[in-house]
Scaffold this motif. Structure first.
Motif, PDB file in Angstrom:
ATOM      1  N   HIS A 122       9.352  -7.393   6.481  1.00  0.00           N
ATOM      2  CA  HIS A 122       8.163  -6.536   6.374  1.00  0.00           C
ATOM      3  C   HIS A 122       7.806  -6.227   4.924  1.00  0.00           C
ATOM      4  O   HIS A 122       6.647  -5.926   4.620  1.00  0.00           O
ATOM      5  N   ALA A 123       8.779  -6.276   4.027  1.00  0.00           N
ATOM      6  CA  ALA A 123       8.455  -6.012   2.620  1.00  0.00           C
ATOM      7  C   ALA A 123       7.483  -7.063   2.099  1.00  0.00           C
ATOM      8  O   ALA A 123       6.515  -6.744   1.394  1.00  0.00           O
ATOM      9  N   VAL A 124       7.725  -8.332   2.441  1.00  0.00           N
ATOM     10  CA  VAL A 124       6.807  -9.399   2.034  1.00  0.00           C
ATOM     11  C   VAL A 124       5.471  -9.228   2.751  1.00  0.00           C
ATOM     12  O   VAL A 124       4.394  -9.395   2.159  1.00  0.00           O
ATOM     13  N   GLY A 125       5.534  -8.876   4.034  1.00  0.00           N
ATOM     14  CA  GLY A 125       4.293  -8.655   4.775  1.00  0.00           C
ATOM     15  C   GLY A 125       3.453  -7.544   4.170  1.00  0.00           C
ATOM     16  O   GLY A 125       2.231  -7.656   4.055  1.00  0.00           O
ATOM     17  N   ASP A 126       4.112  -6.458   3.763  1.00  0.00           N
ATOM     18  CA  ASP A 126       3.373  -5.362   3.110  1.00  0.00           C
ATOM     19  C   ASP A 126       2.727  -5.823   1.813  1.00  0.00           C
ATOM     20  O   ASP A 126       1.601  -5.419   1.477  1.00  0.00           O
ATOM     21  N   GLU A 127       3.444  -6.683   1.057  1.00  0.00           N
ATOM     22  CA  GLU A 127       2.882  -7.184  -0.202  1.00  0.00           C
ATOM     23  C   GLU A 127       1.651  -8.055   0.059  1.00  0.00           C
ATOM     24  O   GLU A 127       0.670  -8.004  -0.687  1.00  0.00           O
ATOM     25  N   VAL A 128       1.670  -8.835   1.152  1.00  0.00           N
ATOM     26  CA  VAL A 128       0.506  -9.640   1.522  1.00  0.00           C
ATOM     27  C   VAL A 128      -0.684  -8.731   1.800  1.00  0.00           C
ATOM     28  O   VAL A 128      -1.804  -8.975   1.328  1.00  0.00           O
ATOM     29  N   LEU A 129      -0.454  -7.638   2.556  1.00  0.00           N
ATOM     30  CA  LEU A 129      -1.533  -6.693   2.870  1.00  0.00           C
ATOM     31  C   LEU A 129      -2.079  -6.049   1.602  1.00  0.00           C
ATOM     32  O   LEU A 129      -3.297  -5.904   1.432  1.00  0.00           O
ATOM     33  N   ARG A 130      -1.171  -5.666   0.693  1.00  0.00           N
ATOM     34  CA  ARG A 130      -1.632  -5.019  -0.537  1.00  0.00           C
ATOM     35  C   ARG A 130      -2.448  -5.984  -1.407  1.00  0.00           C
ATOM     36  O   ARG A 130      -3.466  -5.604  -1.986  1.00  0.00           O
ATOM     37  N   ARG A 131      -1.984  -7.250  -1.503  1.00  0.00           N
ATOM     38  CA  ARG A 131      -2.696  -8.217  -2.354  1.00  0.00           C
ATOM     39  C   ARG A 131      -4.075  -8.539  -1.769  1.00  0.00           C
ATOM     40  O   ARG A 131      -5.050  -8.708  -2.514  1.00  0.00           O
ATOM     41  N   LEU A 132      -4.165  -8.612  -0.462  1.00  0.00           N
ATOM     42  CA  LEU A 132      -5.476  -8.848   0.146  1.00  0.00           C
ATOM     43  C   LEU A 132      -6.389  -7.648  -0.086  1.00  0.00           C
ATOM     44  O   LEU A 132      -7.576  -7.806  -0.407  1.00  0.00           O
ATOM     45  N   ALA A 133      -5.837  -6.437   0.044  1.00  0.00           N
ATOM     46  CA  ALA A 133      -6.640  -5.235  -0.213  1.00  0.00           C
ATOM     47  C   ALA A 133      -7.162  -5.224  -1.642  1.00  0.00           C
ATOM     48  O   ALA A 133      -8.328  -4.892  -1.897  1.00  0.00           O
ATOM     49  N   MET A 134      -6.302  -5.604  -2.594  1.00  0.00           N
ATOM     50  CA  MET A 134      -6.719  -5.642  -4.003  1.00  0.00           C
ATOM     51  C   MET A 134      -7.835  -6.671  -4.194  1.00  0.00           C
ATOM     52  O   MET A 134      -8.807  -6.434  -4.915  1.00  0.00           O
ATOM     53  N   LEU A 135      -7.704  -7.813  -3.522  1.00  0.00           N
ATOM     54  CA  LEU A 135      -8.714  -8.866  -3.630  1.00  0.00           C
ATOM     55  C   LEU A 135     -10.055  -8.386  -3.065  1.00  0.00           C
ATOM     56  O   LEU A 135     -11.118  -8.660  -3.639  1.00  0.00           O
ATOM     57  N   LEU A 136     -10.002  -7.671  -1.953  1.00  0.00           N
ATOM     58  CA  LEU A 136     -11.237  -7.141  -1.366  1.00  0.00           C
ATOM     59  C   LEU A 136     -11.909  -6.157  -2.314  1.00  0.00           C
ATOM     60  O   LEU A 136     -13.133  -6.186  -2.500  1.00  0.00           O
ATOM     61  N   ARG A 137     -11.099  -5.276  -2.921  1.00  0.00           N
ATOM     62  CA  ARG A 137     -11.673  -4.288  -3.851  1.00  0.00           C
ATOM     63  C   ARG A 137     -12.304  -4.975  -5.061  1.00  0.00           C
ATOM     64  O   ARG A 137     -13.386  -4.597  -5.517  1.00  0.00           O
ATOM     65  N   GLU A 138     -11.610  -5.981  -5.602  1.00  0.00           N
ATOM     66  CA  GLU A 138     -12.083  -6.622  -6.827  1.00  0.00           C
ATOM     67  C   GLU A 138     -13.336  -7.464  -6.605  1.00  0.00           C
ATOM     68  O   GLU A 138     -14.068  -7.741  -7.559  1.00  0.00           O
ATOM     69  N   ASN A 139     -13.589  -7.867  -5.385  1.00  0.00           N
ATOM     70  CA  ASN A 139     -14.713  -8.761  -5.111  1.00  0.00           C
ATOM     71  C   ASN A 139     -15.823  -8.098  -4.303  1.00  0.00           C
ATOM     72  O   ASN A 139     -16.661  -8.783  -3.709  1.00  0.00           O
ATOM     73  N   THR A 140     -15.807  -6.777  -4.251  1.00  0.00           N
ATOM     74  CA  THR A 140     -16.911  -6.027  -3.652  1.00  0.00           C
ATOM     75  C   THR A 140     -17.441  -5.033  -4.674  1.00  0.00           C
ATOM     76  O   THR A 140     -16.831  -4.813  -5.711  1.00  0.00           O
ATOM     77  N   ARG A 141     -18.572  -4.430  -4.365  1.00  0.00           N
ATOM     78  CA  ARG A 141     -19.242  -3.544  -5.324  1.00  0.00           C
ATOM     79  C   ARG A 141     -18.846  -2.090  -5.096  1.00  0.00           C
ATOM     80  O   ARG A 141     -18.233  -1.756  -4.085  1.00  0.00           O
ATOM     81  N   GLY A 142     -19.256  -1.266  -6.020  1.00  0.00           N
ATOM     82  CA  GLY A 142     -18.945   0.159  -5.904  1.00  0.00           C
ATOM     83  C   GLY A 142     -19.619   0.821  -4.728  1.00  0.00           C
ATOM     84  O   GLY A 142     -19.200   1.882  -4.272  1.00  0.00           O
ATOM     85  N   THR A 143     -20.691   0.216  -4.214  1.00  0.00           N
ATOM     86  CA  THR A 143     -21.410   0.787  -3.067  1.00  0.00           C
ATOM     87  C   THR A 143     -20.905   0.246  -1.746  1.00  0.00           C
ATOM     88  O   THR A 143     -21.397   0.646  -0.689  1.00  0.00           O
ATOM     89  N   ASP A 144     -19.988  -0.723  -1.772  1.00  0.00           N
ATOM     90  CA  ASP A 144     -19.404  -1.259  -0.541  1.00  0.00           C
ATOM     91  C   ASP A 144     -18.179  -0.429  -0.149  1.00  0.00           C
ATOM     92  O   ASP A 144     -17.648   0.344  -0.942  1.00  0.00           O
TER      93      ASP A 144
END
Length: 615
Positions: free
Chosen positions: A492-514
C-alpha cells in the motif's frame, strides 16, 4: 520656540511630521486621531496643549476635533471607562453645523462604540447604521475598526457566524492597507476571542501576528498589552519559556497602568510554570499590592486564580483554600470557559493535596464537564472561523477574477486549500469531536485534493454559474487501471505514492479555476470550468500520457512503469443541466472505457456516444 519642538521623548512614527504642519489644526487632529490607538500617552501629551491654543483662539471646530480625540483616548482607557455619549453627540452637532462631514462621521462612530461599552441595547443597531451609512465614506481603518467592533459584540451575543465573518473581514481589509494600529488591535481582539474559546493554535497565530505588527509600527506604548496576550497564549499551549522570552525584554518599559499589571501577572504565571516560585511570588505580590478591587475586565479574577495556583505550588494550602473561596464568592462578570477550567483544575488539585477526596472528586467532575463543553465550543468556533475565512477568499476570487492575473487567482485558491488543511489538522487534535468535525473537512489527507463532499457542494454551484455566464463545464471521472494489482504486488505504500503522484499531475496540469477531487479509492474527479467535453478530453488525454511516462520504485529497487487510467467525460450543457446527471453520465462513460480495454478516455454525448481514441 514652536510647540512641537518642546516635545520629549522623540515622537513615534506617524506623529513626527506634526512639527512641520503647525497651524494646520485639522491635519494635526487627523494625525492624532490616526495615532490614538497606537500611542495614547504621546497623543494625550500632544493634544492637551493644542486644545488650550484652540480654545484661546476661539476656534470651536478645531477644539471639538481635539476633544473627540481625547474622548476616544478615554473610551479606550481601561483604568476608568466613563460613558461620554452625550458629549460626543454634542460634538457631532458642532461638526454638522460646520459642514465637516468627515469628523461628523468619527463623532458618530465614537457614540456607537460608547453604547457598546455601556452594554446598551442600542449598540448593535447603532453600529450597523454607522457601517451601512456614513461609515461608507470614512477612512478604511475606521471602517474596518467598526466592523471588528461589531463582530466582537455579535460573538459575545452568541451570533458567532456573523461575528467571525465581520472580524476576519476587517483583518483582511487592514492587511491590504498600510500598516496601522487598527490592524494590531483587530488581530489581538480576535486572538483573545479564540483564546477564550480554547482555540489555542488559532489564538497563538493571530496574537503573534499582532505582536509582529506592533513591533513593525514601534508601538512601544502598547507593547505591554500585546505581549501579555501573546504570553498568555504561549502559557496555555504549555510553552512558558517562550512566554518569558517575549516578556523579559520589556521589563524596563515605562509604566502603563493596568497594561503593566497584566504584564506582571503573565511574568508571574510563566515563572510559576517554570518552577521558579520565588521569582513568581515577587512579581505576583507586586500585582496584588497595586491592583484595585474594581479593576476592569478579567484582571482581578486572573490575579486571584494566579495566586491560588502559586499558593498551592508553595504548599500554603490553607491560604490557597481562602483564595479559592474568594474567587468563588466574587466570580468575574464575564466567566470564560478557560477561566472556569483552570479554577476547577486548581481546586481539584488543592483538595487532593489536602486529602479531602470528596471535594477533589467533585471539582474534578466539574473540570471534566467544563472541558467537554469547552471542546464543543472550540470546535464550533474553529469551524465558523474557517467558514468565515473560506467565504472571504471565495468571494474575493469571484469578485476580482476578471481583472486579476492568473497568479493572483491561484494564490487565493492555494489560500483556501491551506485553510482547509488547517481545519484537518485541528480536527486531529480534538479527539472527542473528531467524528463530528470530519464532516467539515473538504480535502483528502493523502493527496491534498478536494474530496467527494466538496465536489457535491461545488458542482451544482459551478453549473449554476455557468448557466448565468453562458460557458460550459466539463466533469472527468478518472479510475486507475490495475491499481489493485499494484497494491497486492508492491504494498500500500507504493499504491499511496501512485495516488499522490497522479494527484500532483492533475494539479499541475489544471488551472486555478478548476477543481481536482479524490472521488474515492483510486477514483478521481476533475471539474474543468469553461471547457466543453472535446476540450476536456484533450486535456485528460494529455495528463494520461504524462502519467504513463512516470516510474515508481518498489521494494528492492524494482521500477514500475507504464501505469495508466481510464476516464469518462460529460459536460454541461451538452449532456445535462443537472449536476447529478452530468456526474452519472461521466461515470457511465468511464465504465465503457473500462470495458473497452482500459487506458481510454470516453465522452458521453446526447445522441451519439463514441469513445475517444486510445491514449
Amino acid at each position: 520656540m514652536r510647540l512641537m519642538d518642546r516635545m520629549q521623548p522623540p515622537l513615534p512614527r506617524g506623529l513626527e511630521q506634526l512639527a512641520s504642519i503647525e497651524g494646520d489644526w485639522r491635519t494635526i487632529a487627523e494625525h492624532l486621531w490616526r495615532a490614538r490607538l497606537g500611542w495614547p500617552q504621546t497623543v494625550r501629551r500632544l493634544a492637551l496643549p493644542i486644545r488650550e491654543r484652540t480654545v484661546r483662539r476661539g476656534a470651536a471646530v478645531d477644539t471639538a476635533r481635539i476633544d473627540l480625540v481625547l474622548l476616544a483616548l478615554e473610551q479606550f482607557d481601561r483604568q476608568a471607562v466613563r460613558q461620554q455619549t452625550a458629549y460626543a453627540q454634542s460634538l457631532a452637532g458642532v461638526f454638522e453645523a460646520a459642514g465637516d462631514s468627515a469628523w461628523l462621521t468619527l463623532a458618530r462612530l465614537h457614540v456607537a462604540r460608547d453604547l457598546l461599552m455601556a452594554d446598551d441595547a442600542a449598540a448593535e443597531p447603532s453600529m450597523r447604521a454607522w457601517i451601512d451609512g456614513c461609515g461608507q465614506t470614512a477612512a478604511l481603518q475606521d471602517q474596518a475598526w467598526a466592523q471588528s467592533t461589531l463582530g466582537g459584540l455579535l460573538v459575545r451575543k452568541g451570533q458567532e457566524e456573523d461575528g467571525f465573518r465581520l472580524r476576519y473581514g476587517s483583518i483582511e481589509t487592514l492587511r491590504r492597507a498600510e500598516p496601522a494600529p487598527e490592524l494590531v488591535f483587530a488581530l489581538m481582539n480576535l486572538g483573545v476571542t479564540h483564546l477564550r474559546f480554547g482555540n489555542l493554535r488559532s489564538a497563538d497565530a493571530l496574537l503573534s501576528e499582532a505582536w509582529a505588527a506592533a513591533q513593525q509600527l514601534a508601538m512601544q506604548e502598547r507593547y505591554y498589552l500585546v505581549a501579555s496576550n501573546v504570553a498568555s497564549a504561549a502559557i496555555e499551549l504549555g510553552a512558558p519559556q517562550r512566554a518569558l522570552d517575549t516578556l523579559t525584554p520589556l521589563i524596563d518599559l515605562s509604566d502603563a497602568g493596568n497594561d503593566r499589571l497584566h504584564y506582571q501577572l503573565m511574568m508571574a504565571d510563566a515563572l510559576r510554570a517554570l518552577g521558579r516560585l520565588d521569582e513568581s511570588r515577587t512579581w505576583l505580590d507586586a500585582v496584588i499590592a497595586t491592583i484595585d478591587t474594581a479593576a476592569p475586565g478579567q484582571l482581578l479574577p486572573q490575579t486571584r486564580l494566579s495566586n491560588l495556583a502559586l499558593l498551592r505550588a508553595e504548599g500554603r494550602l490553607d491560604e490557597a483554600l481562602a483564595e479559592l473561596r474568594r474567587a468563588e464568592a466574587d466570580p468575574p462578570a464575564f466567566l470564560t470557559h478557560t477561566h472556569a477550567l483552570h479554577l476547577f483544575s486548581e481546586a481539584a488539585s488543592l483538595f487532593a493535596d489536602r486529602e479531602e477526596w470528596d471535594a477533589a472528586y467533585e471539582y474534578e467532575r466539574r473540570h471534566r464537564d467544563r472541558y467537554v463543553a469547552l471542546q464543543k465550543v472550540a470546535a464550533n468556533a474553529e469551524r465558523l472561523s474557517l467558514q468565515a475565512r473560506y467565504e472571504l477568499y471565495r468571494n474575493q476570487v469571484e469578485r476580482d477574477f476578471e481583472r486579476r492575473k492568473r497568479e493572483a487567482a491561484e494564490s487565493a485558491h492555494a489560500t483556501v486549500q491551506a485553510l482547509n488543511h488547517s481545519l484537518s489538522q485541528r480536527l486531529d487534535e480534538i479527539q472527542a469531536l473528531q467524528a463530528a468535525l470530519q464532516e467539515q473537512v473538504i480535502t483528502d489527507p493523502l493527496t491534498g485534493l478536494y474530496n467527494r463532499r466538496f465536489l457535491a457542494e461545488v458542482l451544482p454551484r459551478e453549473i449554476e454559474r455557468a448557466s448565468r455566464e453562458g460557458h460550459p463545464v466539463a466533469v472527468a471521472l478518472i479510475d486507475l487501471d490495475t491499481f489493485k494489482r499494484v497494491n497486492d504486488l508492491h504494498g500500500h505504500a507504493v499504491g499511496d505514492e501512485v495516488l499522490r503522484r497522479l494527484a500532483m499531475l492533475l494539479r499541475e496540469n489544471t488551472r486555478g479555476t478548476d477543481y481536482c477531487c479524490r472521488f474515492g479509492g483510486e477514483e478521481f474527479c476533475v471539474l474543468l470550468t469553461g471547457l466543453d467535453a472535446e476540450a476536456a478530453a484533450v486535456r485528460i488525454r494529455d495528463i494520461l500520457e504524462a502519467f504513463s511516462e512516470l516510474s515508481f520504485e518498489a521494494a528492492g529497487g524494482e521500477q514500475i512503469l507504464g501505469l495508466s487510467y481510464s476516464a469518462g467525460i460529460a459536460a454541461y450543457p451538452a449532456h445535462s443541466a443537472d449536476a447529478e446527471t452530468v456526474l452519472a453520465l461521466a461515470d457511465a462513460a468511464l465504465l465503457r472505457a473500462k470495458r473497452a480495454g482500459k487506458r481510454r478516455v470516453y465522452q458521453s454525448e446526447p445522441s451519439l456516444d463514441r469513445p475517444g481514441e486510445p491514449a
